[in-house]
Design a protein around this motif. Sequence first.
Motif, PDB file in Angstrom:
ATOM      1  N   GLN A  95       0.818  -1.209   0.000  1.00 40.50           N
ATOM      2  CA  GLN A  95       0.000   0.000   0.000  1.00 40.50           C
ATOM      3  C   GLN A  95       0.855   1.264   0.000  1.00 40.50           C
ATOM      4  O   GLN A  95       0.435   2.309  -0.492  1.00 40.50           O
ATOM      5  CB  GLN A  95      -0.925  -0.008   1.220  1.00 40.50           C
ATOM      6  N   ASP A  96       2.062   1.156   0.578  1.00 34.30           N
ATOM      7  CA  ASP A  96       2.942   2.324   0.684  1.00 34.30           C
ATOM      8  C   ASP A  96       4.386   1.828   0.609  1.00 34.30           C
ATOM      9  O   ASP A  96       4.897   1.254   1.574  1.00 34.30           O
ATOM     10  CB  ASP A  96       2.683   3.064   1.995  1.00 34.30           C
ATOM     11  N   SER A  97       5.036   2.063  -0.514  1.00 32.20           N
ATOM     12  CA  SER A  97       6.374   1.519  -0.743  1.00 32.20           C
ATOM     13  C   SER A  97       7.436   2.128   0.165  1.00 32.20           C
ATOM     14  O   SER A  97       8.552   1.607   0.264  1.00 32.20           O
ATOM     15  CB  SER A  97       6.779   1.725  -2.199  1.00 32.20           C
ATOM     16  N   GLU A  98       7.104   3.230   0.875  1.00 37.03           N
ATOM     17  CA  GLU A  98       8.060   3.866   1.776  1.00 37.03           C
ATOM     18  C   GLU A  98       8.140   3.169   3.133  1.00 37.03           C
ATOM     19  O   GLU A  98       9.072   3.385   3.902  1.00 37.03           O
ATOM     20  CB  GLU A  98       7.685   5.347   1.979  1.00 37.03           C
ATOM     21  N   ILE A  99       7.166   2.342   3.434  1.00 35.05           N
ATOM     22  CA  ILE A  99       7.123   1.684   4.746  1.00 35.05           C
ATOM     23  C   ILE A  99       8.260   0.663   4.862  1.00 35.05           C
ATOM     24  O   ILE A  99       8.564  -0.077   3.926  1.00 35.05           O
ATOM     25  CB  ILE A  99       5.757   0.998   4.949  1.00 35.05           C
ATOM     26  N   ILE A 100       8.876   0.637   6.057  1.00 38.44           N
ATOM     27  CA  ILE A 100       9.874  -0.388   6.386  1.00 38.44           C
ATOM     28  C   ILE A 100       9.266  -1.280   7.476  1.00 38.44           C
ATOM     29  O   ILE A 100       8.984  -0.807   8.586  1.00 38.44           O
ATOM     30  CB  ILE A 100      11.180   0.242   6.892  1.00 38.44           C
ATOM     31  N   ARG A 122       0.517   5.874  15.795  1.00 35.51           N
ATOM     32  CA  ARG A 122       0.183   6.580  14.550  1.00 35.51           C
ATOM     33  C   ARG A 122       1.414   7.259  13.965  1.00 35.51           C
ATOM     34  O   ARG A 122       1.668   7.187  12.758  1.00 35.51           O
ATOM     35  CB  ARG A 122      -0.906   7.623  14.825  1.00 35.51           C
ATOM     36  N   ILE A 123       2.185   7.919  14.824  1.00 36.82           N
ATOM     37  CA  ILE A 123       3.396   8.610  14.356  1.00 36.82           C
ATOM     38  C   ILE A 123       4.357   7.623  13.700  1.00 36.82           C
ATOM     39  O   ILE A 123       4.891   7.867  12.611  1.00 36.82           O
ATOM     40  CB  ILE A 123       4.090   9.341  15.521  1.00 36.82           C
ATOM     41  N   LEU A 124       4.576   6.493  14.367  1.00 36.27           N
ATOM     42  CA  LEU A 124       5.522   5.510  13.848  1.00 36.27           C
ATOM     43  C   LEU A 124       5.106   4.993  12.476  1.00 36.27           C
ATOM     44  O   LEU A 124       5.926   4.885  11.561  1.00 36.27           O
ATOM     45  CB  LEU A 124       5.668   4.346  14.832  1.00 36.27           C
ATOM     46  N   GLN A 125       3.824   4.687  12.330  1.00 28.72           N
ATOM     47  CA  GLN A 125       3.392   4.094  11.067  1.00 28.72           C
ATOM     48  C   GLN A 125       3.141   5.145   9.982  1.00 28.72           C
ATOM     49  O   GLN A 125       3.562   4.966   8.834  1.00 28.72           O
ATOM     50  CB  GLN A 125       2.134   3.254  11.264  1.00 28.72           C
ATOM     51  N   GLU A 126       2.472   6.245  10.322  1.00 23.71           N
ATOM     52  CA  GLU A 126       2.064   7.205   9.298  1.00 23.71           C
ATOM     53  C   GLU A 126       3.135   8.256   8.998  1.00 23.71           C
ATOM     54  O   GLU A 126       3.296   8.665   7.843  1.00 23.71           O
ATOM     55  CB  GLU A 126       0.773   7.894   9.725  1.00 23.71           C
ATOM     56  N   ASP A 127       3.863   8.699  10.019  1.00 26.38           N
ATOM     57  CA  ASP A 127       4.868   9.741   9.807  1.00 26.38           C
ATOM     58  C   ASP A 127       6.272   9.163   9.573  1.00 26.38           C
ATOM     59  O   ASP A 127       6.964   9.542   8.624  1.00 26.38           O
ATOM     60  CB  ASP A 127       4.898  10.701  11.004  1.00 26.38           C
ATOM     61  N   VAL A 128       6.672   8.280  10.476  1.00 25.17           N
ATOM     62  CA  VAL A 128       8.003   7.679  10.361  1.00 25.17           C
ATOM     63  C   VAL A 128       8.009   6.560   9.320  1.00 25.17           C
ATOM     64  O   VAL A 128       9.053   6.220   8.769  1.00 25.17           O
ATOM     65  CB  VAL A 128       8.474   7.159  11.734  1.00 25.17           C
ATOM     66  N   LYS A 129       6.834   6.005   9.072  1.00 25.32           N
ATOM     67  CA  LYS A 129       6.647   4.910   8.111  1.00 25.32           C
ATOM     68  C   LYS A 129       7.467   3.674   8.485  1.00 25.32           C
ATOM     69  O   LYS A 129       8.175   3.070   7.664  1.00 25.32           O
ATOM     70  CB  LYS A 129       6.947   5.377   6.686  1.00 25.32           C
ATOM     71  N   LEU A 130       7.363   3.345   9.764  1.00 26.49           N
ATOM     72  CA  LEU A 130       7.907   2.087  10.267  1.00 26.49           C
ATOM     73  C   LEU A 130       6.774   1.277  10.861  1.00 26.49           C
ATOM     74  O   LEU A 130       5.886   1.825  11.515  1.00 26.49           O
ATOM     75  CB  LEU A 130       8.949   2.334  11.361  1.00 26.49           C
ATOM     76  N   ILE A 131       6.811  -0.010  10.652  1.00 31.70           N
ATOM     77  CA  ILE A 131       5.853  -0.890  11.333  1.00 31.70           C
ATOM     78  C   ILE A 131       6.613  -1.685  12.380  1.00 31.70           C
ATOM     79  O   ILE A 131       7.505  -2.479  12.064  1.00 31.70           O
ATOM     80  CB  ILE A 131       5.144  -1.834  10.354  1.00 31.70           C
TER      81      ILE A 131
END
Length: 388
Positions: free
Chosen positions: A25-30, A339-348
Amino acid sequence: MTKYNFTDVPERIKTNAIKWQKVKQDSEIIPLWIADMDFHVFPAMTEALEEFAKISVFGYDAPKDSLYQAIQDWERTQHQVAVNKEDIVLIEGVVPAISVAIKAFTDKGDAVLINTPVYPPFARSVTLAERLLVTNSLVDNDGHFEIDFDQLEKDLVDNAVKLYIFCSPHNPGGRVWTREEMVKVAELCRKHGVYLVSDEIHQDLALFGNKHHSLLAVSLDYQDFALVLASATKTFNLAGTKNSFALIPNPKLRKAFMDAQLANNQHEVSTLGFLATETALRYGKDWLDELKTVLETNINLLTETLIAQTDIKVMKPEGTYLVWLDFSEYGIDHNELGRILQEDVKLILNDGVTFGKEGEYHFRLNVATPISLLEKALKRLVKAFPKR
């Protein structure tokens, strides 16, 4: 010079890997969460599975004597545990084995104790089996989980606990319990007539000179009330092949376990699980040795970076590839942190609350990933959570 490939990032999206679903869904996510590794298995594993595939028949299979011997040899040489073939009960996974043990050794309404925070399926397995869940909080002593043995004994007695599910090494804290701690746990169970199940799935991942002490190696006296659960799947990145084993030297306990296993129709194991386990235990030691060096490097990098450049508290693990992070210094609501970690930092990362109430303001990070991904993730964390 390294012999194996721990630097390339495998193409896991095409495999439909659970860990990488949100990257679609979001290629930037790690994704640094679920406890499997983003490393290639060693070549002999791939070759063994490819040779099996050439047979072009995938029907029912029985475990070979050589599989049992591989387990015996590994447990003896790596963990000083001596078991006979008949002591080994194969089952598809450690979590199913926990559920079987609960049903084998307790009745509905009986109390089952776990230390929290801990791997979420522990609590889920107890409650779904309609047993009384008793939680004993681990003590965070300056970034080092310890057991409050006085409180543990009180919890065992006050709740008339019938079964204690112990996590060794510990997930998510990475504690590799000492022999003395294992003895204290077992002696309390013997004193108060409590069955003890030791989940040792991370047994092969003791790091930084720490030594895993298997419950069955600590003392033969504990076999009358204790059993060990283990697997090659976490060690060798084989979770999808589905195989683990229970070590139960006591014939009475073993029969009760196997009866409950059969009642749940959990006596069949994947043929690929048989093959992958035997291949790992016979030919994977060199790969494992190299893996542990990679994990130590990654853990050191994460620990040094976050301590120097953020106010995130790092519980540096003594084993496993999982790191318990404490964001409480920032005074941010737990849900907002997520929310910050997933949506802003894009880390799961894994949400700490799922491990127990002690997990508020905490998240679990998996470092079993190529260092290029870890470095990228750390830069994002430093930027989002700078030292104040």
